[in-house]
Design an enzyme around this catalytic site. Structure first.
Site, PDB file in Angstrom:
ATOM      1  N   ARG A 171     -37.540 116.280 -58.494  1.00 12.05           N
ATOM      2  CA  ARG A 171     -36.259 115.737 -58.019  1.00 12.05           C
ATOM      3  C   ARG A 171     -35.078 116.557 -58.533  1.00 12.05           C
ATOM      4  O   ARG A 171     -33.933 116.334 -58.118  1.00 12.05           O
ATOM      5  CB  ARG A 171     -36.132 114.294 -58.450  1.00 12.05           C
ATOM      6  CG  ARG A 171     -37.218 113.398 -57.891  1.00 12.05           C
ATOM      7  CD  ARG A 171     -37.263 112.064 -58.600  1.00 12.05           C
ATOM      8  NE  ARG A 171     -36.072 111.267 -58.327  1.00 12.05           N
ATOM      9  CZ  ARG A 171     -35.718 110.203 -59.037  1.00 12.05           C
ATOM     10  NH1 ARG A 171     -36.458 109.825 -60.077  1.00 12.05           N
ATOM     11  NH2 ARG A 171     -34.637 109.528 -58.721  1.00 12.05           N
ATOM     12  N   LYS A 206     -26.428 111.885 -60.139  1.00 11.54           N
ATOM     13  CA  LYS A 206     -27.211 111.067 -61.077  1.00 11.54           C
ATOM     14  C   LYS A 206     -28.169 111.976 -61.836  1.00 11.54           C
ATOM     15  O   LYS A 206     -28.440 113.100 -61.393  1.00 11.54           O
ATOM     16  CB  LYS A 206     -27.960 109.954 -60.336  1.00 11.54           C
ATOM     17  CG  LYS A 206     -29.047 110.439 -59.344  1.00 11.54           C
ATOM     18  CD  LYS A 206     -29.686 109.267 -58.645  1.00 11.54           C
ATOM     19  CE  LYS A 206     -30.839 109.715 -57.770  1.00 11.54           C
ATOM     20  NZ  LYS A 206     -31.426 108.610 -56.999  1.00 11.54           N
ATOM     21  N   HIS A 207     -28.641 111.601 -63.001  1.00 12.64           N
ATOM     22  CA  HIS A 207     -28.500 110.337 -63.730  1.00 12.64           C
ATOM     23  C   HIS A 207     -27.671 110.641 -64.966  1.00 12.64           C
ATOM     24  O   HIS A 207     -28.176 111.240 -65.918  1.00 12.64           O
ATOM     25  CB  HIS A 207     -29.863 109.785 -64.118  1.00 12.64           C
ATOM     26  CG  HIS A 207     -30.797 109.588 -62.959  1.00 12.64           C
ATOM     27  ND1 HIS A 207     -31.603 110.599 -62.457  1.00 12.64           N
ATOM     28  CD2 HIS A 207     -31.055 108.486 -62.190  1.00 12.64           C
ATOM     29  CE1 HIS A 207     -32.326 110.117 -61.444  1.00 12.64           C
ATOM     30  NE2 HIS A 207     -32.015 108.834 -61.263  1.00 12.64           N
ATOM     31  N   HIS A 219     -37.818 103.751 -66.036  1.00 13.10           N
ATOM     32  CA  HIS A 219     -38.268 102.546 -65.344  1.00 13.10           C
ATOM     33  C   HIS A 219     -39.147 101.696 -66.271  1.00 13.10           C
ATOM     34  O   HIS A 219     -39.281 100.483 -66.079  1.00 13.10           O
ATOM     35  CB  HIS A 219     -39.074 102.896 -64.093  1.00 13.10           C
ATOM     36  CG  HIS A 219     -38.262 103.528 -63.006  1.00 13.10           C
ATOM     37  ND1 HIS A 219     -37.948 104.858 -63.002  1.00 13.10           N
ATOM     38  CD2 HIS A 219     -37.684 102.997 -61.896  1.00 13.10           C
ATOM     39  CE1 HIS A 219     -37.223 105.140 -61.934  1.00 13.10           C
ATOM     40  NE2 HIS A 219     -37.053 104.027 -61.241  1.00 13.10           N
ATOM     41  N   ASP A 259     -27.624 102.471 -62.948  1.00 10.83           N
ATOM     42  CA  ASP A 259     -28.966 102.563 -62.384  1.00 10.83           C
ATOM     43  C   ASP A 259     -29.484 101.124 -62.292  1.00 10.83           C
ATOM     44  O   ASP A 259     -28.853 100.185 -62.802  1.00 10.83           O
ATOM     45  CB  ASP A 259     -29.862 103.435 -63.254  1.00 10.83           C
ATOM     46  CG  ASP A 259     -30.999 104.079 -62.461  1.00 10.83           C
ATOM     47  OD1 ASP A 259     -31.299 103.584 -61.355  1.00 10.83           O
ATOM     48  OD2 ASP A 259     -31.586 105.062 -62.944  1.00 10.83           O
TER      49      ASP A 259
END
Length: 973
Positions: A181, A211-212, A224, A298
């Site tokens: 990513r 982001k982030h 996460h 987020d």
């Protein structure tokens, strides 16, 4: 008095945010109208409605009734400000969104994670390359176009915010959540690509989100699941992680998403999430860095923050820290209650609430929600999967694929006649597209076995091995590593063979290799998509340049920024019509014509190919091998008897070669000069130019086979045997052998036969009988051997051959006729032409079998004036000499060997080609034509002679030339 002064200051600060376009990315060009709308909406909102604007909740388009009801309740009762959509499909999303928006007092902001396109979350939508792949692209305009296309898709689907680009600098290869990513490990590369992508998105009217923040690139923990720690100094973070944000803010970035990270150098409180840190959000991002755009948390359900406190308290802490929008709260009603309490006890001031809510309203105005329109579902899926997206996707992969090692210039592969190539698939995903594309260029054999020891033994007959590492392309988090066994196999084989390794995964896979010393060619293709596989194969064979650069370092001396430029060597590539100036919709009109030919029994099947500017842009098959219901459907690699096209792909190139290399032979050489036995004959003074221009008074043909039939019209026992022997060794067809001396009899008949009385254009096969004897005598080799070794093998014409029954299974060879007059059997795998059959299947005028792809190669070689695959086959002046009409004043259109466009109203073409164009047709229904002016190659393969050759409906109905006309009508530029 103090209250009035306080309110005045608030008003001034809010007004300032509208008026300073240079610093506030949310201000529109019509700032006064924007401010008026924002104020009018804000002033009508209750406290509950204002607080509701702060929340963006997740909705699934695949949701059940209970989930839909839950979202509706949040809209009606909690007045939420936005929705972030996840899993499902675009049409259902559009319908749900129209319903949800219709229920909302203030139109909602709609967001989505669409970093590489809507397909990140939705089916039936387009997937562009991942950021790591884009990071390999040097051309920033292409990256900007990727952002723009994704933005256009978002806008079409009513998405206002794309939570991308990801601007994390991935300095840790073990990062479990970022990796693919990220645009790379270098701050300049990441920043330049991120700015370009952002500009593209925002140019489409969709808001980009960096982001982030402050940087998730150097972690080994997934936020996460837990709270990652960034253990770097403030100075390091400022110079690396924050660098892209600074540049993006300068370039008008409209929003930022704050990550859940523990950053001790920026936040003193231990294990305190950055998403809840006033120091990081307000003091650093807003005050020090001057960002005035929208700030998202987020997802607040993520364990990196959810474990920190209870629902509601987390939301309040996030808002107090300086966030504007609270994303995916675990409990919206409870969070709103907490924020209302804080407002009522003045922990949150009106100014603070107005500051965020008015920014949200400004954003809504900027994306057009002041004039909200429902999503039109008509043609929605088509609009999200456009031709222009395919074109851009091709360009992106062509520019991304990176050659990082090219020892001894193994790439691109040259000298195909000296290569014996094997392919070994590594990984747990398919590499079939890659293998099929490799096979378009030459013979490539896949070695299949679960036993690596067995694979090693199978490689004895190969000097070059292509390894492809293929792992899932479903998402960027899938496994990408080599297995231990694969590393061992690669290491072993690379020590004994020339090896090219192509990895269709993130480049970090190369870290598994302790050494790449023995790997001569190393290619990083980044993803295992079909486009990546096709384009990588084309680069390996030199149809395309290699342009990419490594976005990250991968060990063994391979660093970010490395990439070896590889030039094209003028082999055919495979692309999309519009990229070479052809309208694909118009081009596909030829489908109906080809299908009509099959449906109306003009031919059982068709192979059809069109190439322009060195790119095959159309390759389709129609029908079956025969009209039988259970017959094989036509496939790309099926072989057709090309009949008289043999003249220009077998005899003619060898004749041109001889004329070039032998000073004593020219197009004006006579038959008596070439073949001594013709001295004193009535053909002694016929020149090479005359007979190959069909201007030599030669008879059109001689039915040699008729004289070998008995009184019952069956093959005579005087000439044939059903079994081979020393006397009968010329195989005409299955179980039918001709006397070995009969070809010499045929040559004598030709030499003795009378000439036509009048000198005029008259097409004849006889020159090619004569020249076959000359060519074979000149080289002391058979014609089939000569053309294979001089042309076909090095051109990569890997299925083109005489007598295909000796090399290929019958299921891959298309039958030509049910012969009821000579061989009395279905002719399949043996040449249809009787005269060629009587020469052991090898005629100068007929006998070659091929497919459309192979014929396109030799026609492209002619089009490129004798050059193909980095090899000079013929000189340009030789091609020009033979592609000239010498007797046009006599009504003869022919070149030397080549057919040419008609001089009048009727002839071999549509009448729409240039006079420089050339080609030939074949009795079996085959046809090929090349046009230098339009850089066009057209190939039509058919077996119209099956089951009977008597009626030529293809010719009568102008099928081949009608298709040719449609091709020319499809030319845009």
């Amino acid at each position: 008095m103090r209250n009035i002064l306080f309110l005045s200051i608030i008003f001034f600060s809010i007004h300032l945010s509208f008026s300073q376009n240079s610093t506030n990315p949310l201000v529109t060009k019509d700032a006064i109208a924007q401010q008026k709308w924002v104020d009018s909406v804000y002033n009508k909102l209750s406290l509950q409605e204002k607080i509701g604007q702060l929340f963006m909740v997740r909705a699934m388009t695949s949701a059940n009734t209970r989930d839909v009801t839950s979202i509706k309740n949040l809209i009606q009762n909690n007045h939420i400000g936005g929705i972030i959509y996840s899993k499902g499909g675009p049409v259902k999303l559009a319908k749900l969104n129209n319903t949800y928006q219709g229920m909302s007092k203030v139109p909602m902001l709609i967001g989505m994670d669409a970093e590489w396109g809507l397909s990140m979350r939705l089916d039936s939508t387009y997937a562009f390359p991942w950021n790591m792949t884009l990071g390999a692209v040097k051309n920033k305009q292409l990256v900007e176009q990727a952002g723009k296309h994704i933005g256009e898709h978002c806008k079409r689907l009513g998405i206002h915010f794309n939570f991308g680009p990801d601007v994390d600098i991935n300095t840790n290869p073990k990062n479990p959540i970022i990796g693919n990513r990220s645009f790379g490990e270098d701050r300049e590369t990441v920043t330049e690509h991120a700015v370009a992508f952002m500009k593209g998105l925002q140019s489409a009217g969709v808001m980009a989100t960096g982001k982030h923040f402050p940087g998730h690139g150097d972690t080994e923990t997934d936020s996460h699941k837990a709270l990652p720690t960034i253990n770097f100094s403030e100075k390091r973070i400022d110079s690396i992680e924050l660098y892209p944000y600074k540049q993006m803010i300068k370039n008008g970035m409209e929003s930022v998403m704050v990550a859940h990270l523990n950053v001790p150098s920026l936040e003193a409180r231990p294990d305190f999430p950055s998403s809840l840190s006033k120091t990081i959000i307000t003091d650093l991002l807003k005050d020090k860095m001057g960002f005035q755009g929208l700030i998202f948390t987020d997802a607040l359900e993520m364990k990196g923050v959810a474990n920190f406190s209870s629902p509601g308290d987390i939301d309040l802490a996030a808002f107090l820290a300086g966030n504007d929008i609270l994303l995916i709260s675990e409990d919206v009603p409870k969070a709103m209650e907490k924020i209302a309490e804080a407002y009522n006890d003045q922990t949150i001031t009106e100014a603070r609430l107005a500051y965020s809510v008015k920014k949200i309203l400004m954003s809504k105005y900027k994306v057009g929600l002041n004039h909200y329109k429902p999503i039109d579902t008509a043609n929605l899926v088509e609009d999200l999967n456009r031709l222009e997206d395919d074109i851009l996707n091709e360009e992106l992969f062509e520019n991304a694929i990176t050659v990082v090692k090219n020892e001894d210039d193994i790439l691109p592969l040259r000298d195909l006649d000296q290569k014996s190539i094997a392919y070994i698939k590594l990984g747990d995903d398919s590499g079939s597209t890659f293998l099929d594309e490799l096979k378009k260029y030459t013979k490539v054999h896949e070695i299949l076995s679960d036993s690596y020891e067995y694979i090693k033994t199978r490689l004895d007959n190969y000097n070059t091995v292509i390894f492809g590492l293929h792992r899932s392309n479903v998402n960027p988090w899938k496994s990408y590593e080599f297995t231990t066994e694969e590393v061992q196999l690669l290491d072993s084989i690379s020590k004994t063979h020339h090896v090219i390794l192509d990895v269709f995964v993130k480049p970090y896979a190369l870290l598994d290799l302790s050494s790449v010393d023995h790997i001569e060619g190393l290619v990083v293709s980044y993803q295992n998509s079909e486009v990546a596989q096709k384009k990588s194969a084309q680069i390996i064979f030199g149809a395309l340049e290699a342009k990419g650069q490594l976005p990250v370092s991968v060990g063994n001396g391979l660093h970010a920024g490395d990439g070896i430029a590889i030039n094209s060597i003028s082999r055919l590539g495979y692309s999309i019509p519009e990229r070479v100036g052809i309208d694909s919709k118009k081009l596909h009109k030829i489908d109906a014509v080809a299908q009509r030919a099959v449906d109306e029994h003009m031919t059982p099947g068709v192979q059809l190919l069109v190439a322009r500017r060195g790119q095959v842009i159309y390759s389709q098959n129609f029908g079956k091998h025969t009209y039988d219901a259970d017959s094989e459907p036509v496939k790309d690699n099926d072989l057709y008897d090309i009949a008289s096209i043999t003249k220009i792909v077998a005899s003619l190139p060898l004749i041109m070669e001889i004329v070039e290399q032998d000073d004593e032979i020219s197009i004006n050489s006579t038959l008596s000069d070439l073949i001594p036995t013709y001295v004193g004959s009535n053909k002694a003074n016929i020149t090479l130019k005359q007979m190959l221009s069909h201007y030599a008074r030669l008879k059109p043909w001689i039915p040699f086979y008729v004289a070998t039939l008995d009184s019952t019209k069956m093959p005579s026992n005087s000439y044939y045997s059903n079994a081979p022997s020393e006397l009968f060794n010329i195989k005409v067809s299955n179980n039918l052998y001709l006397k070995r001396d009969y070809p010499e009899t045929m040559q004598q008949i030709i030499m003795d036969t009378d000439l036509l009385k009048t000198l005029k254009y008259r097409y004849s096969d006889l020159p090619y009988y004569i020249l076959k004897k000359f060519i074979e005598t000149y080289y002391d080799r058979t014609l089939d051997h000569l053309v294979q070794t001089h042309f076909y093998e090095s051109l990569g014409m890997n299925v083109t051959t005489y007598n295909p029954y000796l090399k290929f299974p019958m299921k891959d060879i298309v039958p030509t006729e049910n012969d009821t007059y000579y061989r009395h059997q279905v002719v399949q795998g043996y040449v249809h032409d009787m005269g060629a059959a009587m020469q052991n299947g090898v005629g100068g005028h007929a006998g070659v079998f091929s497919n459309a792809n192979d014929i396109a190669k030799i026609m492209q070689m002619y089009l490129q004036k004798g050059f193909y695959g980095d090899k000079r086959y013929l000189k340009p002046e030789t091609i020009d000499m033979f592609n000239t009409t010498y007797y046009s004043s006599k009504g003869n259109r022919r070149g030397i060997g080549f057919d040419k466009p008609q001089l009048g109203t009727s002839g071999p073409t549509c009448g729409c080609v240039s006079m420089k164009s050339f080609g030939h047709s074949g009795f079996t229904g085959t046809y090929t034509w090349a046009d230098p002016d339009e850089e066009l190659v057209y190939v039509f393969m058919a077996n119209r002679t099956y089951p009977s050759a008597e009626i030529n409906m293809l010719l009568r109905e102008n099928i081949r030339t009608d298709i040719q006309e449609l091709i020319y009508e499809a030319i845009i530029n």
